[in-house]
Design an enzyme around this catalytic site. Structure first.
Site, PDB file in Angstrom:
ATOM      1  N   ALA A  23      42.183  42.355  37.093  1.00 53.16           N
ATOM      2  CA  ALA A  23      40.687  42.670  37.126  1.00 53.16           C
ATOM      3  C   ALA A  23      40.217  42.566  38.639  1.00 53.16           C
ATOM      4  O   ALA A  23      40.071  41.654  39.042  1.00 53.16           O
ATOM      5  CB  ALA A  23      39.992  41.522  36.376  1.00 53.16           C
ATOM      6  N   GLY A  24      40.175  43.715  39.199  1.00 54.00           N
ATOM      7  CA  GLY A  24      39.691  43.889  40.407  1.00 54.00           C
ATOM      8  C   GLY A  24      38.359  43.604  40.659  1.00 54.00           C
ATOM      9  O   GLY A  24      37.260  43.344  39.555  1.00 54.00           O
ATOM     10  N   GLY A  55      35.671  45.832  41.128  1.00 53.64           N
ATOM     11  CA  GLY A  55      35.255  46.673  40.360  1.00 53.64           C
ATOM     12  C   GLY A  55      34.939  46.475  38.948  1.00 53.64           C
ATOM     13  O   GLY A  55      34.035  46.360  38.270  1.00 53.64           O
ATOM     14  N   THR A  56      36.148  45.895  38.319  1.00 53.64           N
ATOM     15  CA  THR A  56      36.215  45.702  36.837  1.00 53.64           C
ATOM     16  C   THR A  56      35.205  44.450  36.661  1.00 53.64           C
ATOM     17  O   THR A  56      34.530  44.470  35.571  1.00 53.64           O
ATOM     18  CB  THR A  56      37.612  45.113  36.644  1.00 53.64           C
ATOM     19  OG1 THR A  56      38.530  46.342  36.665  1.00 53.64           O
ATOM     20  CG2 THR A  56      37.546  44.760  35.078  1.00 53.64           C
ATOM     21  N   ARG A  57      35.128  43.267  37.668  1.00 54.50           N
ATOM     22  CA  ARG A  57      34.575  42.191  37.278  1.00 54.50           C
ATOM     23  C   ARG A  57      33.020  42.545  37.590  1.00 54.50           C
ATOM     24  O   ARG A  57      32.210  41.899  36.968  1.00 54.50           O
ATOM     25  CB  ARG A  57      34.799  41.116  38.376  1.00 54.50           C
ATOM     26  CG  ARG A  57      36.241  40.660  37.906  1.00 54.50           C
ATOM     27  CD  ARG A  57      36.939  39.595  39.341  1.00 54.50           C
ATOM     28  NE  ARG A  57      38.130  39.479  39.296  1.00 54.50           N
ATOM     29  CZ  ARG A  57      38.549  38.367  38.462  1.00 54.50           C
ATOM     30  NH1 ARG A  57      37.685  37.747  37.775  1.00 54.50           N
ATOM     31  NH2 ARG A  57      39.742  38.160  38.236  1.00 54.50           N
ATOM     32  N   SER A 113      39.586  53.583  46.710  1.00 53.74           N
ATOM     33  CA  SER A 113      40.901  53.535  47.199  1.00 53.74           C
ATOM     34  C   SER A 113      41.437  52.089  46.448  1.00 53.74           C
ATOM     35  O   SER A 113      42.326  51.565  47.180  1.00 53.74           O
ATOM     36  CB  SER A 113      40.995  53.518  48.678  1.00 53.74           C
ATOM     37  OG  SER A 113      40.253  52.565  49.339  1.00 53.74           O
ATOM     38  N   ASN A 139      31.515  45.266  36.622  1.00 56.56           N
ATOM     39  CA  ASN A 139      31.362  46.080  35.383  1.00 56.56           C
ATOM     40  C   ASN A 139      31.444  45.353  34.072  1.00 56.56           C
ATOM     41  O   ASN A 139      31.323  46.195  33.211  1.00 56.56           O
ATOM     42  CB  ASN A 139      31.787  47.402  35.451  1.00 56.56           C
ATOM     43  CG  ASN A 139      31.677  48.220  36.712  1.00 56.56           C
ATOM     44  OD1 ASN A 139      30.570  48.291  37.055  1.00 56.56           O
ATOM     45  ND2 ASN A 139      32.441  49.053  37.166  1.00 56.56           N
ATOM     46  N   CYS A 191      39.027  50.623  30.082  1.00 59.60           N
ATOM     47  CA  CYS A 191      40.273  50.531  29.621  1.00 59.60           C
ATOM     48  C   CYS A 191      40.582  49.815  27.996  1.00 59.60           C
ATOM     49  O   CYS A 191      41.335  50.467  27.162  1.00 59.60           O
ATOM     50  CB  CYS A 191      40.923  49.436  30.581  1.00 59.60           C
ATOM     51  SG  CYS A 191      40.227  47.601  30.421  1.00 59.60           S
TER      52      CYS A 191
END
Length: 318
Positions: free
Chosen positions: A161-162, A164-166, A12, A168, A129
């Protein structure tokens, strides 16, 4: 007979919430069945509740416990690569199709402009992305010339970059590099991501360098133009930032590519930008918008296939 299938979104956060809004606004054959998170106070779950979407803050276990779970045909996973591996293992037993927006890459890579009608895999991966934005360009070059090397640099606003992005980043570089080779057609691929802290935040920018055998530059330029037009059918904010640039690399002055050695041919440089649709996220967050737009396109493809076949999830898992 219904003309829609029900979907659930795991995660979410920014990506999951933007995808939910896209499904509700633009989905032709998709219908929100559930929104799943782990933070009961997240904005995504709050918005879902206000929009009348069933929610749970107990993660995948909460989804399995929802009364509507038996109606879910497709699950989008917008969590993390590590979490996705468990989600995959659990949901496969229920016959649920998955679209993976993490870099876990359990299933085949899919980029709609390249291979939308992928084989009927139970789990398909949306690469990253940066991969969604840049690999179509590498593929466009490989359609007219043998590609020796492809390198991409994805520059995104730090604010987009939330967590999850960080978390990964390593998976991003590995997954994107591999997809440059498998989907882009390059003999060797390399991916770099840059988190730009500039204020105000900058729109997503991508640079693609391709070294191929020599062909007439006009052939490559035309192939790239066709590919950009294909991506724009589902990501309207995707565009060339400037004219494609070419450099002839001679045998007398080759480029030395690690792992391959000296190469010559034609170097193609492509500069892109991706402006988001601003459904939920700011327009500068094109990196997230291109992922959710690509995932929506894949979800619609799967829904059309399911509806044509007229086979329910329970029948598939029997």
């Amino acid at each position: 007979m219904t003309d829609r299938i029900k979907v659930a979104i795991l995660g979410s956060g920014n990506i999951g919430t933007d995808l939910m809004i896209k499904v509700m606004r633009n989905g032709r054959h998709l219908e929100m069945g559930a929104m799943v998170g782990i933070d009961p106070d997240s904005d995504g779950l709050d918005r879902a509740r206000r929009l009348g979407v069933p929610t749970t803050s107990d993660g995948l276990d909460g989804l399995l416990a929802l009364q509507c779970f038996s109606e879910i045909d497709l699950v989008f996973d917008a969590t993390s690569a590590g979490a996705h591996r468990r989600h995959h293992d659990v949901l496969q037993a229920y016959g649920v199709q998955m679209i993976d927006l993490t870099p876990a890459a359990i299933g085949p890579y899919v980029i709609p402009a390249i291979n939308l009608e992928v084989e009927n895999a139970t789990n398909i991966n949306m690469v990253t992305c940066g991969g969604q934005a840049t690999i179509p360009v590498v593929a466009a070059v490989s359609q007219v010339a043998a590609v020796h090397y492809g390198e991409i640099v994805a520059s995104i606003a730090s604010k987009s970059a939330g967590p999850g992005t960080r978390a990964n980043i390593d998976e991003f570089t590995e997954t994107t590099s591999h997809a440059i080779e498998t989907l882009g057609g390059a003999r060797k691929g390399k991916a770099i991501i840059v988190l730009n802290p500039a204020e105000p935040p900058l729109i997503m920018r991508d640079t693609v360098f391709v070294l191929s055998e020599y062909v007439e530059p006009a052939l490559i330029e035309a192939s790239i133009a066709r590919m950009v037009a294909k991506v724009q059918t589902y990501v309207p904010g995707y565009r060339l930032k400037q004219k494609v640039q070419f450099d002839v690399i001679t045998p007398q002055n080759p480029l030395r590519v690690p792992g391959i050695g000296p190469l010559h041919g034609l170097k193609t440089s492509v500069f892109l930008e991706v402006e988001g649709a601003a459904h939920y996220l700011p327009a500068y967050a094109g990196n997230l918008d291109i992922m959710t737009s690509a995932a929506l396109a894949c979800g619609e493809m799967i829904a059309r296939r399911r509806l044509r076949a007229g086979v329910s999830r329970n029948e598939r898992s029997a």
